[in-house]
Design a protein around this motif. Structure first.
Motif, PDB file in Angstrom:
ATOM      1  N   UNK A  18       0.865  -1.176   0.000  1.00  0.00           N
ATOM      2  CA  UNK A  18       0.000   0.000   0.000  1.00  0.00           C
ATOM      3  C   UNK A  18       0.902   1.226   0.000  1.00  0.00           C
ATOM      4  N   UNK A  19       0.597   2.190  -0.852  1.00  0.00           N
ATOM      5  CA  UNK A  19       1.391   3.414  -0.908  1.00  0.00           C
ATOM      6  C   UNK A  19       0.461   4.604  -0.715  1.00  0.00           C
ATOM      7  N   UNK A  20       0.742   5.391   0.328  1.00  0.00           N
ATOM      8  CA  UNK A  20      -0.079   6.551   0.667  1.00  0.00           C
ATOM      9  C   UNK A  20       0.821   7.779   0.666  1.00  0.00           C
ATOM     10  N   UNK A  21       0.429   8.803  -0.089  1.00  0.00           N
ATOM     11  CA  UNK A  21       1.232  10.020  -0.183  1.00  0.00           C
ATOM     12  C   UNK A  21       0.437  11.222   0.309  1.00  0.00           C
ATOM     13  N   UNK A  22       1.006  11.927   1.286  1.00  0.00           N
ATOM     14  CA  UNK A  22       0.455  13.198   1.752  1.00  0.00           C
ATOM     15  C   UNK A  22       1.354  14.310   1.212  1.00  0.00           C
ATOM     16  N   UNK A  52      -4.877  22.027  26.238  1.00  0.00           N
ATOM     17  CA  UNK A  52      -6.247  21.935  25.738  1.00  0.00           C
ATOM     18  C   UNK A  52      -6.345  22.308  24.269  1.00  0.00           C
ATOM     19  N   UNK A  53      -5.606  23.350  23.872  1.00  0.00           N
ATOM     20  CA  UNK A  53      -5.597  23.735  22.463  1.00  0.00           C
ATOM     21  C   UNK A  53      -5.050  22.601  21.592  1.00  0.00           C
ATOM     22  N   UNK A  54      -3.968  21.969  22.054  1.00  0.00           N
ATOM     23  CA  UNK A  54      -3.360  20.886  21.275  1.00  0.00           C
ATOM     24  C   UNK A  54      -4.301  19.687  21.212  1.00  0.00           C
ATOM     25  N   UNK A  55      -4.977  19.392  22.319  1.00  0.00           N
ATOM     26  CA  UNK A  55      -5.921  18.267  22.337  1.00  0.00           C
ATOM     27  C   UNK A  55      -7.055  18.488  21.335  1.00  0.00           C
ATOM     28  N   UNK A  56      -7.587  19.695  21.311  1.00  0.00           N
ATOM     29  CA  UNK A  56      -8.666  20.009  20.371  1.00  0.00           C
ATOM     30  C   UNK A  56      -8.175  19.895  18.932  1.00  0.00           C
ATOM     31  N   UNK A  57      -6.966  20.377  18.687  1.00  0.00           N
ATOM     32  CA  UNK A  57      -6.369  20.289  17.347  1.00  0.00           C
ATOM     33  C   UNK A  57      -6.180  18.828  16.942  1.00  0.00           C
ATOM     34  N   UNK A  58      -5.711  18.000  17.865  1.00  0.00           N
ATOM     35  CA  UNK A  58      -5.563  16.569  17.591  1.00  0.00           C
ATOM     36  C   UNK A  58      -6.898  15.940  17.206  1.00  0.00           C
ATOM     37  N   UNK A  59      -7.934  16.281  17.941  1.00  0.00           N
ATOM     38  CA  UNK A  59      -9.248  15.696  17.669  1.00  0.00           C
ATOM     39  C   UNK A  59      -9.748  16.076  16.279  1.00  0.00           C
ATOM     40  N   UNK A  60      -9.492  17.318  15.875  1.00  0.00           N
ATOM     41  CA  UNK A  60      -9.905  17.743  14.533  1.00  0.00           C
ATOM     42  C   UNK A  60      -9.114  17.000  13.464  1.00  0.00           C
ATOM     43  N   UNK A  61      -7.833  16.787  13.715  1.00  0.00           N
ATOM     44  CA  UNK A  61      -7.021  16.009  12.774  1.00  0.00           C
ATOM     45  C   UNK A  61      -7.543  14.578  12.670  1.00  0.00           C
ATOM     46  N   UNK A  62      -7.890  14.004  13.814  1.00  0.00           N
ATOM     47  CA  UNK A  62      -8.401  12.629  13.821  1.00  0.00           C
ATOM     48  C   UNK A  62      -9.686  12.528  13.005  1.00  0.00           C
ATOM     49  N   UNK A  63     -10.546  13.520  13.119  1.00  0.00           N
ATOM     50  CA  UNK A  63     -11.779  13.522  12.328  1.00  0.00           C
ATOM     51  C   UNK A  63     -11.462  13.557  10.833  1.00  0.00           C
ATOM     52  N   UNK A  64     -10.437  14.319  10.475  1.00  0.00           N
ATOM     53  CA  UNK A  64     -10.061  14.418   9.061  1.00  0.00           C
ATOM     54  C   UNK A  64      -9.465  13.103   8.560  1.00  0.00           C
ATOM     55  N   UNK A  65      -8.615  12.477   9.359  1.00  0.00           N
ATOM     56  CA  UNK A  65      -8.028  11.200   8.952  1.00  0.00           C
ATOM     57  C   UNK A  65      -9.082  10.093   8.924  1.00  0.00           C
ATOM     58  N   UNK A  69      -3.419   9.299  -2.943  1.00  0.00           N
ATOM     59  CA  UNK A  69      -2.762  10.601  -3.017  1.00  0.00           C
ATOM     60  C   UNK A  69      -3.630  11.664  -2.353  1.00  0.00           C
ATOM     61  N   UNK A  70      -3.052  12.333  -1.339  1.00  0.00           N
ATOM     62  CA  UNK A  70      -3.791  13.357  -0.604  1.00  0.00           C
ATOM     63  C   UNK A  70      -3.052  14.694  -0.689  1.00  0.00           C
ATOM     64  N   UNK A  71      -3.776  15.710  -1.124  1.00  0.00           N
ATOM     65  CA  UNK A  71      -3.249  17.068  -1.181  1.00  0.00           C
ATOM     66  C   UNK A  71      -3.640  17.771   0.108  1.00  0.00           C
ATOM     67  N   UNK A  87     -12.174  10.696   8.125  1.00  0.00           N
ATOM     68  CA  UNK A  87     -12.986  11.009   6.941  1.00  0.00           C
ATOM     69  C   UNK A  87     -12.406  10.385   5.676  1.00  0.00           C
ATOM     70  N   UNK A  88     -11.076  10.349   5.567  1.00  0.00           N
ATOM     71  CA  UNK A  88     -10.452   9.772   4.369  1.00  0.00           C
ATOM     72  C   UNK A  88     -10.218   8.270   4.527  1.00  0.00           C
ATOM     73  N   UNK A  89     -10.695   7.705   5.653  1.00  0.00           N
ATOM     74  CA  UNK A  89     -10.603   6.257   5.907  1.00  0.00           C
ATOM     75  C   UNK A  89      -9.150   5.772   5.877  1.00  0.00           C
ATOM     76  N   UNK A  90      -8.279   6.509   6.550  1.00  0.00           N
ATOM     77  CA  UNK A  90      -6.861   6.161   6.539  1.00  0.00           C
ATOM     78  C   UNK A  90      -6.612   4.766   7.101  1.00  0.00           C
ATOM     79  N   UNK A  91      -7.288   4.412   8.173  1.00  0.00           N
ATOM     80  CA  UNK A  91      -7.080   3.086   8.760  1.00  0.00           C
ATOM     81  C   UNK A  91      -7.511   1.985   7.797  1.00  0.00           C
ATOM     82  N   UNK A  92      -8.570   2.224   7.046  1.00  0.00           N
ATOM     83  CA  UNK A  92      -9.007   1.239   6.055  1.00  0.00           C
ATOM     84  C   UNK A  92      -7.966   1.081   4.952  1.00  0.00           C
ATOM     85  N   UNK A  93      -7.347   2.183   4.544  1.00  0.00           N
ATOM     86  CA  UNK A  93      -6.314   2.110   3.509  1.00  0.00           C
ATOM     87  C   UNK A  93      -5.137   1.269   3.989  1.00  0.00           C
ATOM     88  N   UNK A  94      -4.750   1.474   5.236  1.00  0.00           N
ATOM     89  CA  UNK A  94      -3.630   0.721   5.794  1.00  0.00           C
ATOM     90  C   UNK A  94      -3.966  -0.764   5.898  1.00  0.00           C
TER      91      UNK A  94
END
Length: 281
Positions: free
Chosen positions: A151-155, A255-268, A180-182, A270-277
């Motif tokens: 599997x090849x994933x490019x960010x 707290x700011x970093x935790x909230x930022x992490x959660x938003x990143x997790x929602x984005x990852x 491929x993710x932009x 959304x693109x089903x990154x775990x399914x790709x792996x």
């Protein structure tokens, strides 16, 4: 009657001669339980850009943190030789390599199938995305990914200018068989150009499998402190030092970093990154 008695005795002797059924041995159970992991197709995740200062390593750190939070074991390679950048935050899992040198290519690619860790992440040196992809092409990795061996994933981390569209055009020939993710990375307050639909289609038409990912802005002071801490993002949020000792990080900034992490997790998610792996993408 005598014949029936004789038949019963013979059946009894036969039954006693059969070896008794035993419960599966612990070793056999362990091997069976591990089959799914051992048969998992290796995944190579590359994070790169053809321009410096776009927050490439920050995205790599966010990915490592997300995968760890989902119990995905990862090994990482930092091509910012000789000192490394990603290694500063994840020294236990990161090796500094030069992807354009044959011995280091072997350290990464020759071990994809043999390593017990089936997910590898490469944080490419600033401005070296195209050359890194060319190296993967020249050694046959891209063909192997096309054949389904990996599997090849490019960010691809984009810069905040129209020039980034040219990067997409240059990258396109290498990623026809990659996920491929932009990535628009707003973490350090970048302001992106508005992608005119017609212009966008001109470039995106060359990479039909491209998808967009957005990394949100992180509070400036929190961003500064999490950089100075030199720890994984999760350690900063947990108020731990690099060695796991209690730290004294600001509750507010954590707290700011935790909230930022959660938003990143929602984005990852959304693109089903775990399914790709896991080969389900």
């Amino acid at each position: 009657m005598a014949r029936n008695t004789k038949h019963i005795r013979r059946a009894a002797r036969t039954a006693h001669s059969r070896p008794p059924k035993t419960a599966p041995q612990a070793k056999d159970v362990a091997q069976t339980a591990g089959m799914g992991h051992n048969q998992m197709k290796p995944t190579l995740i590359m994070v790169g850009a053809d321009k410096g200062g776009v927050g490439k390593t920050t995205v790599a750190r966010a990915l490592l943190d997300y995968l760890a939070s989902n119990n995905v074991i990862v090994r990482a390679f930092d091509t910012e030789t000789p000192r490394g950048t990603l290694q500063r935050f994840h020294p236990e899992i990161t090796q500094v390599v030069d992807i354009n040198q044959t011995p280091d290519q072997m350290r990464i690619l020759d071990t994809l199938n043999t390593s017990q860790v089936k997910v590898s992440l490469i944080d490419t040196r600033a401005g070296a995305l195209a050359s890194s992809l060319a190296a993967l092409r020249d050694v046959g990795f891209l063909d192997a990914a096309k054949a389904g061996d990996f599997n090849f994933v490019l960010f691809h981390i984009l810069g905040p200018s129209i020039a980034s569209l040219s990067e997409i055009s240059e990258t396109a020939p290498f990623v026809t068989d990659a996920h491929y993710f932009l990535v628009k990375n707003y973490v350090n307050d970048s302001t992106f150009f508005d992608w005119d639909p017609a212009t966008l289609q001109t470039y995106f038409g060359k990479v039909k499998n491209a998808s967009e990912v957005t990394i949100p802005k992180l509070n400036a002071m929190a961003y500064e402190q999490v950089e100075l801490a030199g720890t994984p993002l999760s350690s900063f949020v947990a108020d731990k030092t690099a060695s796991g000792e209690p730290a004294n990080h600001s509750f507010t900034l954590r707290g700011y970093v935790r909230t930022w992490q959660n938003k990143n997790a929602e984005e990852f998610d959304r693109i089903h990154l775990l399914d790709l792996i896991n080969g389900r993408g």
